[in-house]
Design a protein around this motif. Structure first.
Motif, PDB file in Angstrom:
ATOM      1  N   ALA A  82      -0.034  10.631  31.706  1.00  0.00           N
ATOM      2  CA  ALA A  82       0.154  10.582  33.155  1.00  0.00           C
ATOM      3  C   ALA A  82       0.875  11.820  33.677  1.00  0.00           C
ATOM      4  O   ALA A  82       1.866  12.278  33.106  1.00  0.00           O
ATOM      5  N   ALA A  83       0.366  12.355  34.773  1.00  0.00           N
ATOM      6  CA  ALA A  83       0.987  13.495  35.435  1.00  0.00           C
ATOM      7  C   ALA A  83       1.953  13.011  36.509  1.00  0.00           C
ATOM      8  O   ALA A  83       1.950  11.842  36.895  1.00  0.00           O
ATOM      9  N   ASP A  84       2.782  13.943  36.976  1.00  0.00           N
ATOM     10  CA  ASP A  84       3.732  13.644  38.046  1.00  0.00           C
ATOM     11  C   ASP A  84       2.961  13.596  39.364  1.00  0.00           C
ATOM     12  O   ASP A  84       2.762  14.618  40.030  1.00  0.00           O
ATOM     13  N   GLU A  85       2.512  12.413  39.732  1.00  0.00           N
ATOM     14  CA  GLU A  85       1.645  12.262  40.894  1.00  0.00           C
ATOM     15  C   GLU A  85       2.348  12.660  42.182  1.00  0.00           C
ATOM     16  O   GLU A  85       1.737  13.233  43.089  1.00  0.00           O
ATOM     17  N   GLN A  86       3.618  12.377  42.285  1.00  0.00           N
ATOM     18  CA  GLN A  86       4.357  12.732  43.495  1.00  0.00           C
ATOM     19  C   GLN A  86       4.376  14.244  43.691  1.00  0.00           C
ATOM     20  O   GLN A  86       4.198  14.736  44.820  1.00  0.00           O
TER      21      GLN A  86
END
Length: 347
Positions: A82-86
């Motif tokens: 998972a990437a830093d979506e924010q």
């Protein structure tokens, strides 16, 4: 010196002082208006939601961020973690509203001064960002350069940017931070158990000598430490620090579990909360890094639906991964009973 010559020199000196003062005033005056108030990439804003792939490259490496229907944004170089979506959403919004303020150089030999030279050139400091849609079509292709601190007044920063296929450099109206290392794009806060929730922490080293600390209830300010010898006392400050070890735990990197060899009987830690969550971790400290693995996450049968959801989410997020954490984390988890006692000089 003749009076006429003296007066001429005095006049020249006076004009020089006035010009120098004016230059200093203009130098300190923030740029507040310009005729070039227009979008850098006019077609980007309407298509920002079409972006499904972001490629960034620069002095610290390269990263590819992909938007998956079932998983959201992930980091390709980190095996789809998972990437830093924010951070990604914030960057896309900023690029979509980015406006040019002032034209700078268009000479290729001067672009490196603004860190806008060829990103592929040796020792280049520029950063490239390529946005694509699901069909692989380019939505935007930009080169991001150095930031211009204070150019719009105290606390307001701009950034030098150009289109990748155009040498014209522009001063833009926003501060753009663009990491190019894949590790900087991972979702770094995977585990976050607030200290006030922690009921028990049990350190289970390879030698089998358990170190267990607990407290009676959420409102209790004192921790009990099992096995404290007579005439000795537990160090409450250290026990409180131990209860905080999984609070906003920051990850430095992530790897598939099979890439880091753990011993058959690893160091373990068990954390239980008052609301029924139990997390069991194993860890290993290597010369170059400390790694943490989530062994199990469970919720009591009497736990609330919210806690059961948290357990399922945390288990799914961490299953099959090992996490690079700061050395301070494994130092905390590797403490012995003696480490958690008040030392004589501290009494």
């Amino acid at each position: 010196m003749q009076p006429r010559n003296f007066l001429m020199l005095a006049g020249i000196a006076g004009v020089s002082v006035i010009l120098a003062t004016a230059a200093l005033v203009m130098q300190d005056r923030p740029l507040v208006s310009t005729s070039l108030d227009q979008p850098l990439a006019p077609t980007l804003a309407p298509r920002i939601n079409d972006v499904v792939r972001i490629d960034v490259s620069g002095p610290d490496g390269a990263a590819s961020l992909e938007r998956k229907e079932d998983a959201g944004w992930v980091v390709a170089q980190k095996n789809g973690f998972a990437a830093d979506e924010q951070a990604i959403v914030g960057l896309l919004r900023k690029l979509g509203t980015l406006r040019i303020v002032e034209a700078k150089t268009a000479l290729p030999e001067r672009l490196p001064r603004l860190e806008l030279g060829d990103p592929a050139a040796p020792d280049s400091r520029s950063r490239r960002i390529l946005l694509q849609d699901a069909a692989g079509e380019v939505v935007a292709d930009l080169v991001v350069g150095k930031r211009a601190f204070g150019v719009f007044g105290p606390g307001r920063t701009g950034t030098y940017v150009r289109l990748a296929d155009d040498n014209q450099a522009w001063l833009t109206d926003a501060e753009i931070t663009l990491p190019t290392s894949a590790a900087e794009w991972i979702s770094s806060e995977v585990i976050d158990i607030a200290p006030e929730r922690v009921k028990l922490v049990s350190l289970e080293p390879q030698d089998g000598v358990l170190v267990t600390t607990s407290r009676a209830g959420p409102e209790a300010t004192q921790f009990d430490l099992a096995g404290v010898p007579a005439k000795e006392a537990a160090d409450q400050a250290k026990l409180e620090e131990l209860s905080q070890v999984l609070s906003q735990l920051t990850l430095l990197d992530v790897r598939p579990a099979q890439e880091v060899a753990f011993p058959d009987v690893p160091e373990r830690v068990r954390v239980e909360t008052f609301d029924g969550l139990t997390v069991v971790l194993t860890w290993i400290s290597l010369p170059d890094a400390s790694w943490l693995r989530v062994g199990s996450v469970t919720a009591d049968s009497t736990a609330s639906a919210e806690v059961k959801e948290e357990a399922a989410r945390l288990a799914a997020r961490t299953d099959g991964w090992v996490f690079h954490v700061g050395g301070y984390v494994t130092e905390q988890l590797g403490q012995t009973l003696d480490d958690l006692l008040v030392k004589p000089e501290e009494s």
